[in-house]
Motif scaffolding. Structure first.
Motif, PDB file in Angstrom:
ATOM      1  N   ILE A   1     -21.115 -20.865   7.192  1.00 26.59           N
ATOM      2  CA  ILE A   1     -20.729 -20.138   6.070  1.00 26.59           C
ATOM      3  C   ILE A   1     -21.483 -18.832   6.083  1.00 26.59           C
ATOM      4  O   ILE A   1     -20.816 -17.718   5.928  1.00 26.59           O
ATOM      5  N   SER A   2     -22.587 -18.616   6.615  1.00 25.42           N
ATOM      6  CA  SER A   2     -23.349 -17.492   6.509  1.00 25.42           C
ATOM      7  C   SER A   2     -22.535 -16.269   7.673  1.00 25.42           C
ATOM      8  O   SER A   2     -22.441 -15.224   7.498  1.00 25.42           O
ATOM      9  N   SER A   3     -22.136 -17.087   8.880  1.00 28.20           N
ATOM     10  CA  SER A   3     -21.265 -16.078   9.885  1.00 28.20           C
ATOM     11  C   SER A   3     -20.227 -15.751   9.235  1.00 28.20           C
ATOM     12  O   SER A   3     -19.683 -14.451   9.514  1.00 28.20           O
ATOM     13  N   SER A   4     -19.413 -16.743   8.670  1.00 28.75           N
ATOM     14  CA  SER A   4     -18.006 -16.185   8.384  1.00 28.75           C
ATOM     15  C   SER A   4     -18.230 -15.149   7.150  1.00 28.75           C
ATOM     16  O   SER A   4     -17.371 -14.228   7.090  1.00 28.75           O
ATOM     17  N   ARG A   5     -19.086 -15.182   6.342  1.00 28.41           N
ATOM     18  CA  ARG A   5     -19.419 -14.184   5.292  1.00 28.41           C
ATOM     19  C   ARG A   5     -19.502 -12.774   5.946  1.00 28.41           C
ATOM     20  O   ARG A   5     -19.190 -11.987   5.160  1.00 28.41           O
ATOM     21  N   SER A   6     -20.633 -12.870   6.603  1.00 29.64           N
ATOM     22  CA  SER A   6     -21.149 -11.574   7.400  1.00 29.64           C
ATOM     23  C   SER A   6     -19.715 -10.977   8.202  1.00 29.64           C
ATOM     24  O   SER A   6     -19.584  -9.984   8.177  1.00 29.64           O
ATOM     25  N   TYR A   7     -18.984 -11.757   8.576  1.00 32.12           N
ATOM     26  CA  TYR A   7     -17.760 -11.246   9.438  1.00 32.12           C
ATOM     27  C   TYR A   7     -16.898 -10.740   8.400  1.00 32.12           C
ATOM     28  O   TYR A   7     -16.411  -9.669   8.529  1.00 32.12           O
ATOM     29  N   GLN A   8     -16.734 -11.411   7.433  1.00 32.36           N
ATOM     30  CA  GLN A   8     -15.962 -10.794   6.239  1.00 32.36           C
ATOM     31  C   GLN A   8     -16.294  -9.440   5.826  1.00 32.36           C
ATOM     32  O   GLN A   8     -15.623  -8.504   5.610  1.00 32.36           O
ATOM     33  N   THR A   9     -17.592  -9.324   5.508  1.00 27.68           N
ATOM     34  CA  THR A   9     -18.166  -8.119   5.173  1.00 27.68           C
ATOM     35  C   THR A   9     -17.999  -6.991   6.032  1.00 27.68           C
ATOM     36  O   THR A   9     -17.458  -5.878   5.661  1.00 27.68           O
ATOM     37  N   ASN A  10     -18.183  -7.219   7.425  1.00 31.64           N
ATOM     38  CA  ASN A  10     -17.761  -6.145   8.325  1.00 31.64           C
ATOM     39  C   ASN A  10     -16.270  -5.767   8.401  1.00 31.64           C
ATOM     40  O   ASN A  10     -15.840  -4.644   8.642  1.00 31.64           O
ATOM     41  N   VAL A  11     -15.552  -6.790   8.111  1.00 31.41           N
ATOM     42  CA  VAL A  11     -13.985  -6.474   8.249  1.00 31.41           C
ATOM     43  C   VAL A  11     -13.790  -5.462   7.064  1.00 31.41           C
ATOM     44  O   VAL A  11     -13.125  -4.650   6.969  1.00 31.41           O
ATOM     45  N   GLU A  12     -14.507  -5.548   5.862  1.00 35.38           N
ATOM     46  CA  GLU A  12     -14.438  -4.780   4.614  1.00 35.38           C
ATOM     47  C   GLU A  12     -14.951  -3.399   4.743  1.00 35.38           C
ATOM     48  O   GLU A  12     -14.242  -2.389   4.651  1.00 35.38           O
ATOM     49  N   VAL A  13     -16.006  -3.342   5.714  1.00 34.85           N
ATOM     50  CA  VAL A  13     -16.636  -1.939   6.066  1.00 34.85           C
ATOM     51  C   VAL A  13     -15.423  -1.483   6.929  1.00 34.85           C
ATOM     52  O   VAL A  13     -15.267  -0.105   6.691  1.00 34.85           O
ATOM     53  N   VAL A  14     -14.830  -2.031   7.909  1.00 38.14           N
ATOM     54  CA  VAL A  14     -13.944  -1.186   8.636  1.00 38.14           C
ATOM     55  C   VAL A  14     -12.806  -0.912   8.029  1.00 38.14           C
ATOM     56  O   VAL A  14     -12.403   0.299   8.038  1.00 38.14           O
ATOM     57  N   ASN A  15     -12.230  -1.685   6.939  1.00 39.48           N
ATOM     58  CA  ASN A  15     -11.208  -1.110   6.214  1.00 39.48           C
ATOM     59  C   ASN A  15     -11.516  -0.037   5.443  1.00 39.48           C
ATOM     60  O   ASN A  15     -10.671   1.076   5.100  1.00 39.48           O
ATOM     61  N   THR A  16     -12.741  -0.125   4.573  1.00 42.90           N
ATOM     62  CA  THR A  16     -13.081   0.983   3.758  1.00 42.90           C
ATOM     63  C   THR A  16     -13.256   2.605   4.635  1.00 42.90           C
ATOM     64  O   THR A  16     -12.667   3.446   4.278  1.00 42.90           O
ATOM     65  N   ALA A  17     -13.839   2.179   5.827  1.00 49.00           N
ATOM     66  CA  ALA A  17     -14.078   3.134   6.636  1.00 49.00           C
ATOM     67  C   ALA A  17     -12.707   3.942   7.359  1.00 49.00           C
ATOM     68  O   ALA A  17     -12.449   5.125   7.266  1.00 49.00           O
ATOM     69  N   LYS A  18     -11.947   3.018   7.491  1.00 45.61           N
ATOM     70  CA  LYS A  18     -10.352   3.554   7.815  1.00 45.61           C
ATOM     71  C   LYS A  18      -9.605   4.349   6.579  1.00 45.61           C
ATOM     72  O   LYS A  18      -9.018   5.210   7.094  1.00 45.61           O
ATOM     73  N   GLN A  19      -9.895   3.745   5.595  1.00 43.42           N
ATOM     74  CA  GLN A  19      -9.345   4.318   4.384  1.00 43.42           C
ATOM     75  C   GLN A  19      -9.838   5.978   4.388  1.00 43.42           C
ATOM     76  O   GLN A  19      -9.150   6.790   4.132  1.00 43.42           O
ATOM     77  N   LEU A  20     -11.413   5.867   4.430  1.00 44.39           N
ATOM     78  CA  LEU A  20     -11.942   7.179   4.144  1.00 44.39           C
ATOM     79  C   LEU A  20     -11.473   8.102   5.255  1.00 44.39           C
ATOM     80  O   LEU A  20     -11.005   9.279   5.046  1.00 44.39           O
ATOM     81  N   MET A  21     -11.075   7.649   6.546  1.00 41.58           N
ATOM     82  CA  MET A  21     -10.727   8.676   7.706  1.00 41.58           C
ATOM     83  C   MET A  21      -9.254   9.080   7.195  1.00 41.58           C
ATOM     84  O   MET A  21      -8.956  10.130   7.721  1.00 41.58           O
ATOM     85  N   MET A  22      -8.553   8.149   6.944  1.00 38.34           N
ATOM     86  CA  MET A  22      -7.179   8.396   6.343  1.00 38.34           C
ATOM     87  C   MET A  22      -6.972   9.386   5.361  1.00 38.34           C
ATOM     88  O   MET A  22      -6.458  10.619   5.568  1.00 38.34           O
ATOM     89  N   ARG A  23      -7.925   9.310   4.376  1.00 41.47           N
ATOM     90  CA  ARG A  23      -7.956  10.319   3.318  1.00 41.47           C
ATOM     91  C   ARG A  23      -8.379  11.833   3.842  1.00 41.47           C
ATOM     92  O   ARG A  23      -7.839  12.565   3.544  1.00 41.47           O
ATOM     93  N   THR A  24      -9.350  11.618   4.683  1.00 37.31           N
ATOM     94  CA  THR A  24      -9.986  12.739   5.453  1.00 37.31           C
ATOM     95  C   THR A  24      -8.857  13.443   6.338  1.00 37.31           C
ATOM     96  O   THR A  24      -8.546  14.618   6.161  1.00 37.31           O
ATOM     97  N   LEU A  25      -7.906  12.678   6.907  1.00 31.42           N
ATOM     98  CA  LEU A  25      -6.900  13.494   7.776  1.00 31.42           C
ATOM     99  C   LEU A  25      -5.848  14.251   6.976  1.00 31.42           C
ATOM    100  O   LEU A  25      -5.278  15.094   7.548  1.00 31.42           O
ATOM    101  N   THR A  26      -5.389  13.312   5.658  1.00 32.50           N
ATOM    102  CA  THR A  26      -4.503  14.065   4.998  1.00 32.50           C
ATOM    103  C   THR A  26      -4.998  15.031   3.907  1.00 32.50           C
ATOM    104  O   THR A  26      -4.278  15.346   2.983  1.00 32.50           O
ATOM    105  N   MET A  27      -6.343  15.600   4.048  1.00 30.73           N
ATOM    106  CA  MET A  27      -6.844  16.595   3.298  1.00 30.73           C
ATOM    107  C   MET A  27      -6.089  17.839   3.341  1.00 30.73           C
ATOM    108  O   MET A  27      -5.643  18.182   4.365  1.00 30.73           O
ATOM    109  N   GLY A  28      -6.027  18.332   2.074  1.00 25.12           N
ATOM    110  CA  GLY A  28      -5.201  19.562   1.816  1.00 25.12           C
ATOM    111  C   GLY A  28      -3.589  19.569   2.079  1.00 25.12           C
ATOM    112  O   GLY A  28      -2.940  20.572   2.342  1.00 25.12           O
ATOM    113  N   GLN A  29      -3.160  18.412   2.065  1.00 23.92           N
ATOM    114  CA  GLN A  29      -1.630  18.459   2.208  1.00 23.92           C
ATOM    115  C   GLN A  29      -1.049  17.711   0.732  1.00 23.92           C
ATOM    116  O   GLN A  29      -1.596  17.348   0.015  1.00 23.92           O
TER     117      GLN A  29
END
Lengths: 132, 140
Positions: B112-140
């Protein structure tokens, strides 16, 4: 309006860099949530930002000695500080997943807010250029 | 852009957690693998995690990301369970069978601990991806 586009964004550019660095630090904490002896770290955004504003704003200090502190408005390379653990673990790990998750989401929102500010400034600049 | 490092860090954590999940699956699968000699009995395995520190001092400056690595997989040294079962087909000449030292409850908690930690890291990647996408479309 400032003459140079570089300084046009002012503190938002520095804030964006700090937010990105903080996101990275918290992501490292979350990644090492199960690593023994890992110490959670964080960046003091407020202190770094006020340091930047104190140096980058118009009122920079005059240096008359080589040993005086640098006041050129650079963020430098501030050290990340260790978080004070609120629940000690037997394996020496000080990461509290819940706290880190909350901090990460908070930081992501603030990053987007900073992006919005810069976005708005770009739009203002563009409409000034077009004149419509 | 320093934010690209988040993908490396979260990726290393996901890889480490999936190794841990693999080891847990192996332990649970072999929890009842009896054998007739101590040497051939399965022993519980545990991965050892370590932080990937960049410099020798262990201290890093602002925004220096620290990933996770699996240092190795160690076998548990806990005593094996020995049971007297003369009717068992795997019993040795004295009528004993040897069972692995896998603690099923501990392994479930690990899972359970490892699957939760895995999920947390997937969330982190998703959030970082979202922030990068927003940064790329800055000023459009």
């Amino acid at each position: 309006m400032s003459a140079s586009v570089d300084s046009y964004f002012g503190m938002h550019e520095a804030a964006l860099r700090l937010r990105a660095a903080r996101a990275e630090t918290i992501a490292s904490n979350l990644a090492n949530a199960d690593t023994p002896n890992y110490q959670a770290r964080d960046i003091d955004f407020k202190a770094l930002m006020s340091e930047y504003q104190g140096t980058a704003g118009g009122a920079s200090l005059r240096t008359t000695n080589s040993r005086h502190l640098n006041t050129t408005g650079d963020l430098g390379n501030p050290e990340a500080m260790y978080r004070v653990p609120n629940q000690p673990a037997v394996d020496g790990n000080t990461v509290d997943s819940q706290t880190e998750k909350a901090a990460f989401m908070e930081n992501a929102l603030q990053y987007q807010a900073t992006l919005r500010f810069i976005d708005g400034q770009i739009k203002t600049l563009r409409s000034a250029i077009r004149g419509d | 852009m320093s934010m690209f490092k988040i993908f490396d860090v979260a990726g290393s954590a996901m890889s480490a957690q999936s190794t841990r999940l693999n080891v847990t699956a192996s332990n649970l699968a072999n929890a009842n693998s009896v054998s007739s000699s101590i040497d051939q009995t399965y022993r519980a395995r545990q991965p050892v995690f370590a932080a990937m520190l960049n410099d020798e001092s262990g201290q890093s400056g602002m925004g220096e990301a620290v990933g996770v690595q699996v240092r190795g997989i160690v076998e548990s040294q806990a005593p094996l369970q020995t049971q007297y079962a003369p009717d068992h087909p795997m019993a040795d000449e004295n009528g004993y069978i040897h069972m692995p030292n896998v603690n099923v409850v501990e392994e479930m908690a690990n899972m359970i601990s490892s699957s939760r930690s895995y999920q947390t890291n997937v969330e982190v990647v998703n959030t970082a991806k979202q922030l990068m996408m927003r940064t790329l479309t800055m000023g459009q």
